[in-house]
Design a protein around this motif. Structure first.
Motif, PDB file in Angstrom:
ATOM      1  N   CYS A   1      -7.534  -0.052   0.643  1.00 14.73           N
ATOM      2  CA  CYS A   1      -6.267  -0.255   0.058  1.00 14.73           C
ATOM      3  C   CYS A   1      -6.380  -1.706  -0.589  1.00 14.73           C
ATOM      4  O   CYS A   1      -5.405  -2.228  -0.998  1.00 14.73           O
ATOM      5  CB  CYS A   1      -5.120  -0.380   1.224  1.00 14.73           C
ATOM      6  SG  CYS A   1      -5.316  -1.700   2.470  1.00 14.73           S
TER       7      CYS A   1
ATOM      8  N   MET B   1       0.887  -1.192  -0.296  1.00 11.14           N
ATOM      9  CA  MET B   1      -0.039   0.173   0.089  1.00 11.14           C
ATOM     10  C   MET B   1       0.949   1.123   0.023  1.00 11.14           C
ATOM     11  O   MET B   1       0.578   2.292  -0.794  1.00 11.14           O
ATOM     12  CB  MET B   1      -0.909  -0.067   1.301  1.00 11.14           C
ATOM     13  CG  MET B   1      -1.770   1.248   1.621  1.00 11.14           C
ATOM     14  SD  MET B   1      -0.800   2.390   2.217  1.00 11.14           S
ATOM     15  CE  MET B   1      -0.899   2.009   4.034  1.00 11.14           C
TER      16      MET B   1
ATOM     17  N   CYS C   1     -10.149  -0.474   7.023  1.00  8.48           N
ATOM     18  CA  CYS C   1     -10.903   0.430   6.301  1.00  8.48           C
ATOM     19  C   CYS C   1     -11.077  -0.371   4.912  1.00  8.48           C
ATOM     20  O   CYS C   1     -12.074  -0.334   4.292  1.00  8.48           O
ATOM     21  CB  CYS C   1     -10.117   1.713   5.811  1.00  8.48           C
ATOM     22  SG  CYS C   1      -8.594   1.585   4.752  1.00  8.48           S
ATOM     23  N   ALA C   2     -10.274  -1.318   4.377  1.00  4.67           N
ATOM     24  CA  ALA C   2     -10.454  -1.943   3.328  1.00  4.67           C
ATOM     25  C   ALA C   2     -10.239  -0.751   1.822  1.00  4.67           C
ATOM     26  O   ALA C   2     -10.720  -1.336   0.667  1.00  4.67           O
ATOM     27  CB  ALA C   2     -11.882  -2.650   2.984  1.00  4.67           C
TER      28      ALA C   2
ATOM     29  N   CYS D   1      -2.188  -3.120   2.416  1.00  5.12           N
ATOM     30  CA  CYS D   1      -1.523  -2.836   3.417  1.00  5.12           C
ATOM     31  C   CYS D   1      -0.906  -3.916   4.198  1.00  5.12           C
ATOM     32  O   CYS D   1      -0.168  -3.665   5.410  1.00  5.12           O
ATOM     33  CB  CYS D   1      -2.058  -1.840   4.486  1.00  5.12           C
ATOM     34  SG  CYS D   1      -3.492  -2.351   5.186  1.00  5.12           S
TER      35      CYS D   1
ATOM     36  N   CYS E   1      -7.223   4.316   6.656  1.00  3.78           N
ATOM     37  CA  CYS E   1      -6.726   3.792   7.971  1.00  3.78           C
ATOM     38  C   CYS E   1      -5.386   3.712   8.352  1.00  3.78           C
ATOM     39  O   CYS E   1      -4.771   3.638   9.338  1.00  3.78           O
ATOM     40  CB  CYS E   1      -7.313   2.638   8.414  1.00  3.78           C
ATOM     41  SG  CYS E   1      -6.562   1.154   7.827  1.00  3.78           S
ATOM     42  N   GLY E   2      -4.435   4.129   7.239  1.00  2.00           N
ATOM     43  CA  GLY E   2      -3.112   4.252   7.280  1.00  2.00           C
ATOM     44  C   GLY E   2      -2.482   2.772   7.140  1.00  2.00           C
ATOM     45  O   GLY E   2      -1.181   2.732   7.842  1.00  2.00           O
ATOM     46  N   GLY E   3      -3.035   1.819   7.013  1.00  2.00           N
ATOM     47  CA  GLY E   3      -2.564   0.421   7.269  1.00  2.00           C
ATOM     48  C   GLY E   3      -2.728  -0.482   8.336  1.00  2.00           C
ATOM     49  O   GLY E   3      -2.143  -1.193   8.931  1.00  2.00           O
TER      50      GLY E   3
ATOM     51  N   CYS F   1      -5.394  -2.283   8.802  1.00  2.00           N
ATOM     52  CA  CYS F   1      -6.416  -3.262   8.389  1.00  2.00           C
ATOM     53  C   CYS F   1      -7.709  -2.804   8.822  1.00  2.00           C
ATOM     54  O   CYS F   1      -8.569  -3.633   9.512  1.00  2.00           O
ATOM     55  CB  CYS F   1      -5.918  -4.599   9.184  1.00  2.00           C
ATOM     56  SG  CYS F   1      -6.702  -6.064   8.635  1.00  2.00           S
TER      57      CYS F   1
END
Ligand code: FES
Length: 104
Positions: A47, A24, A44-45, A84, A38-40, A42
């Motif tokens: 990515c 990501m 938000c989905a 991510c 969400c910045g990685g 896990c």
């Protein structure tokens, strides 16, 4: 080391990849349109990518959390992964993924 990313217009981009980076982060840092809200974490989905069939067996299997998060997106497919959750390592040089539709 490189990865290959197909965007939502069907255009393919070859990106430099660094060991230890999340796929990501590689995609985002090259300016391709991936929200990764969400910045990685896990969580938000946004990515979401589809992993080319040739590469799926080289990836670590998804965790329960990743599977649950992928199941929240209508565009989930057997090739789906959260980018991510894929840490780049040298054996993944050449990895080919396609950005999933933005449906969240
Ligand atoms: Fe949110 Fe990957 S960046 S799940």
């Amino acid at each position: 080391m490189k990865i290959q990313v197909t965007d939502r217009a069907g255009e393919t981009h070859v990106l430099d990849a660094l060991e230890g980076w999340r796929v990501m982060e590689i995609i985002r840092d090259h300016g391709l349109p991936i929200k990764a809200e969400c910045g990685g974490a896990c969580a938000c989905a946004t990515c979401h990518v589809y992993v080319d069939a040739d590469w799926q067996d080289l990836l670590h299997p998804p965790t329960d959390e990743e599977i649950e998060m992928l199941d929240t997106t209508p565009s989930v497919e057997p090739a789906s992964r959260l980018s991510c959750q894929i840490l780049f390592r040298p054996e993944l040089s050449g990895l080919s993924v396609t950005l999933a539709p933005e449906d969240l």
